[in-house]
Scaffold this active site. Structure first.
Site, PDB file in Angstrom:
ATOM      1  CB  SER A 107      -0.888  -0.003   1.246  1.00 51.50           C
ATOM      2  OG  SER A 107      -1.406   1.278   1.493  1.00 51.50           O
ATOM      3  CE1 TYR A 130      -7.168   4.444  -0.479  1.00 54.70           C
ATOM      4  CE2 TYR A 130      -4.982   4.732   0.442  1.00 54.70           C
ATOM      5  CZ  TYR A 130      -6.211   4.125   0.465  1.00 54.70           C
ATOM      6  OH  TYR A 130      -6.499   3.187   1.423  1.00 54.70           O
ATOM      7  CB  THR A 156      -7.898   2.098  -3.397  1.00 56.60           C
ATOM      8  OG1 THR A 156      -7.088   0.931  -3.266  1.00 56.60           O
ATOM      9  CG2 THR A 156      -9.064   2.012  -2.438  1.00 56.60           C
ATOM     10  CE  LYS A 256      -8.362  -3.334  -1.861  1.00 60.54           C
ATOM     11  NZ  LYS A 256      -8.741  -2.281  -0.906  1.00 60.54           N
ATOM     12  CG  HIS A 280     -11.475   0.141   2.019  1.00 59.13           C
ATOM     13  ND1 HIS A 280     -10.888   0.854   1.000  1.00 59.13           N
ATOM     14  CD2 HIS A 280     -10.593   0.209   3.051  1.00 59.13           C
ATOM     15  CE1 HIS A 280      -9.718   1.344   1.412  1.00 59.13           C
ATOM     16  NE2 HIS A 280      -9.519   0.952   2.655  1.00 59.13           N
TER      17      HIS A 280
HETATM   18  C1  LIG Z   1      -6.010  -2.416   8.817  1.00 56.49           C
HETATM   19  C2  LIG Z   1      -6.433  -2.267   7.381  1.00 56.49           C
HETATM   20  C3  LIG Z   1      -5.813  -1.313   6.582  1.00 56.49           C
HETATM   21  C4  LIG Z   1      -6.192  -1.182   5.231  1.00 56.49           C
HETATM   22  N1  LIG Z   1      -5.503  -0.300   4.428  1.00 56.49           N
HETATM   23  C5  LIG Z   1      -5.810  -0.254   3.094  1.00 56.49           C
HETATM   24  C6  LIG Z   1      -5.023   0.548   2.203  1.00 56.49           C
HETATM   25  O1  LIG Z   1      -4.059   1.191   2.583  1.00 56.49           O
HETATM   26  N2  LIG Z   1      -5.409   0.561   0.900  1.00 56.49           N
HETATM   27  C7  LIG Z   1      -6.469  -0.171   0.417  1.00 56.49           C
HETATM   28  O2  LIG Z   1      -6.759  -0.116  -0.778  1.00 56.49           O
HETATM   29  N3  LIG Z   1      -7.198  -0.946   1.233  1.00 56.49           N
HETATM   30  C8  LIG Z   1      -6.890  -1.019   2.543  1.00 56.49           C
HETATM   31  N4  LIG Z   1      -7.614  -1.852   3.372  1.00 56.49           N
HETATM   32  C9  LIG Z   1      -8.711  -2.678   2.793  1.00 56.49           C
HETATM   33  C10 LIG Z   1      -8.181  -4.040   2.357  1.00 56.49           C
HETATM   34  O3  LIG Z   1      -7.290  -3.946   1.277  1.00 56.49           O
HETATM   35  C11 LIG Z   1      -9.317  -4.974   1.912  1.00 56.49           C
HETATM   36  O4  LIG Z   1     -10.095  -4.345   0.906  1.00 56.49           O
HETATM   37  C12 LIG Z   1     -10.228  -5.508   2.978  1.00 56.49           C
HETATM   38  O5  LIG Z   1      -9.714  -5.364   4.291  1.00 56.49           O
HETATM   39  C13 LIG Z   1     -10.489  -6.979   2.654  1.00 56.49           C
HETATM   40  O6  LIG Z   1     -11.293  -7.576   3.572  1.00 56.49           O
HETATM   41  P1  LIG Z   1     -10.772  -8.586   4.731  1.00 56.49           P
HETATM   42  O7  LIG Z   1      -9.990  -7.735   5.667  1.00 56.49           O
HETATM   43  O8  LIG Z   1     -12.058  -9.083   5.265  1.00 56.49           O
HETATM   44  O9  LIG Z   1      -9.931  -9.671   4.082  1.00 56.49           O
HETATM   45  C14 LIG Z   1      -7.249  -1.989   4.712  1.00 56.49           C
HETATM   46  C15 LIG Z   1      -7.864  -2.933   5.539  1.00 56.49           C
HETATM   47  C16 LIG Z   1      -7.472  -3.086   6.863  1.00 56.49           C
HETATM   48  C17 LIG Z   1      -8.143  -4.141   7.697  1.00 56.49           C
END
Ligand SMILES: Cc1cc2nc3c(=O)[nH]c(=O)nc-3n(C[C@H](O)[C@H](O)[C@H](O)COP(=O)(O)O)c2cc1C
Length: 390
Positions: A107, A130, A156, A256, A280
């Site tokens: 990320s 982003y 994203t 995404k 997300h």
């Molecule tokens: C702690 C955390 C930080 C995240 N940071 C980002 C990020 O920086 N960029 C992004 O596109 N998605 C981010 N996400 C979303 C994840 O990429 C993903 O879409 C989502 O958590 C998937 O579901 P799951 O956690 O149930 O596997 C984040 C999710 C979590 C839990």
């Protein structure tokens, strides 16, 4: 403590290890967290329709995702500030993905820079961004990602503003954590986490070091949503932004955060090679469809013009099979590897991937599928889609 035998036990082990404020940051979602729960419930609702007397003596889980070979159709999705739970942060994830033979998507909001992550990688790397406001910054970051060997850029789309994560508000979460009396007591009761966290050094957005205006702010404690709203989110962005990025980026491009067939079509028309069905993890807009429910509409809209991936609530090998049988090329996971990292370090992340590999392998045998490639197109009708429509 015995080795966790499934992802639920991995989460339980992490929960014991982490202060409340940190566990809530990972597990939590927007507002009432209906979508957080719905993601997992959608997988639970879908029923499998196994085939009998198929030769499944040897089975193949390997495939390609946007041109990259993977040993199983499960990727480590992008998440920021992983240094919150492990001193190696994103480096541990990069190594664990490489060891398991899968993709790590770093990320932009990482606590280790994209170059540091690339240096320790042994598998294919993707980079997530982003819709930044400052196009010069985007230009410089994409050039850095290309130079460091990242193969796919993931944009994203679902953060025009940050979702309201009420657990973080209630806990007074700042990043890096600033400890109030209550949080301090909680941190003190989780000594192993505290030692690990302190060993990692100062928690910052490492990719933004040296970026004027952003760096000075990111070295002080800030409320997460304020910071992201000010710098990372871009509520003025339109599809034109994607066309612009398409021109700029030489490799594969994926978006995404798509939840409708209409947006998936627009993404493809504006140059996306891949569409990641995602909400997300329920952290942005509460009340949207669980991703598995949205998947068939998006697969139908995109056809063979792009690969469709999915994330959100994947916790079992059977979940992976269900997603693939409904047209996904592969799944991404996020929270499960945070829990693996928090409870068992880099080996904990590898364990998460091995649990999913083992479960998927057994699921293939039990459903009469010798090769994940057979799932493409949904011809085997291995899932009861009526549940999704109903
Ligand atoms: C702690 C955390 C930080 C995240 N940071 C980002 C990020 O920086 N960029 C992004 O596109 N998605 C981010 N996400 C979303 C994840 O990429 C993903 O879409 C989502 O958590 C998937 O579901 P799951 O956690 O149930 O596997 C984040 C999710 C979590 C839990």
């Amino acid at each position: 403590m015995s080795t966790p035998i499934n992802l639920h036990e991995v989460e339980a082990a992490a929960r014991r290890r982490l202060p409340r404020m940190v566990y809530d940051f990972i597990a939590g979602g927007a507002e009432d967290e209906r979508t957080v729960r719905a993601n997992e419930e959608a997988f639970a609702r879908v029923r499998l329709r196994p085939r009998s007397l198929v030769d499944v003596a040897t089975r193949n889980l390997a495939t390609t995702v946007l041109g990259d070979p993977v040993s199983l159709p499960v990727l480590l999705g992008p998440t920021g500030l992983v240094g919150l739970v492990h001193r190696g942060g994103e480096l541990a994830l990069s190594r664990a993905a490489g060891a398991a033979g899968t993709v790590y998507c770093a990320s932009i909001a990482g606590s280790r820079s994209l170059e540091e992550v690339a240096r320790v990688a042994s598998g294919p790397l993707w980079f997530q961004m982003y819709l930044w406001r400052d196009r010069e910054l985007v230009r410089s970051l994409t050039a850095r990602a290309a130079a460091a060997g990242y193969r796919t850029l993931v944009l994203t789309l679902d953060v025009p503003v940050v979702g309201r994560r009420e657990r973080d508000l209630r806990n007074g979460l700042t990043l890096p954590p600033r400890f109030s009396t209550r949080n301090l007591i909680d941190a003190g009761l989780h000594v192993r986490w505290l030692r690990e966290y302190q060993a990692g050094g100062r928690l910052t957005y490492a990719n933004l070091r040296g970026e004027a205006g952003i760096e000075s702010e990111s070295s002080n404690a800030f409320a997460l949503s304020e910071y992201v709203n000010r710098h990372l989110a871009n509520p003025g962005a339109t599809w034109e932004w994607l066309s612009w990025l398409r021109e700029l980026w030489p490799g594969r491009l994926a978006v995404k955060g798509v939840l409708t067939g209409a947006d998936a079509r627009l993404a493809v028309e504006h140059g996306a090679d891949g569409v990641i069905v995602s909400n997300h993890g329920g952290r942005q807009l509460d009340g949207v469809s669980p991703t598995l429910d949205a998947l068939p509409e998006i697969v139908a809209a995109v056809g063979d013009r792009a690969e469709v991936l999915i994330d959100g609530g994947v916790r079992r090998g059977t979940d992976v099979l269900k997603a693939l049988a409904l047209g996904a090329r592969a799944c991404l996971v996020a929270r499960p590897y945070w829990y693996g990292l928090a409870s068992g370090g880099e080996a904990g992340v590898r364990h998460v991937l091995e649990l999913l590999r083992d479960e998927l392998d057994r699921t293939l045998a039990l459903t009469g599928v010798a090769d994940v490639a057979e799932l493409a197109g949904g011809d085997l009708q291995l899932v009861d889609e009526g549940v999704l429509r109903g």
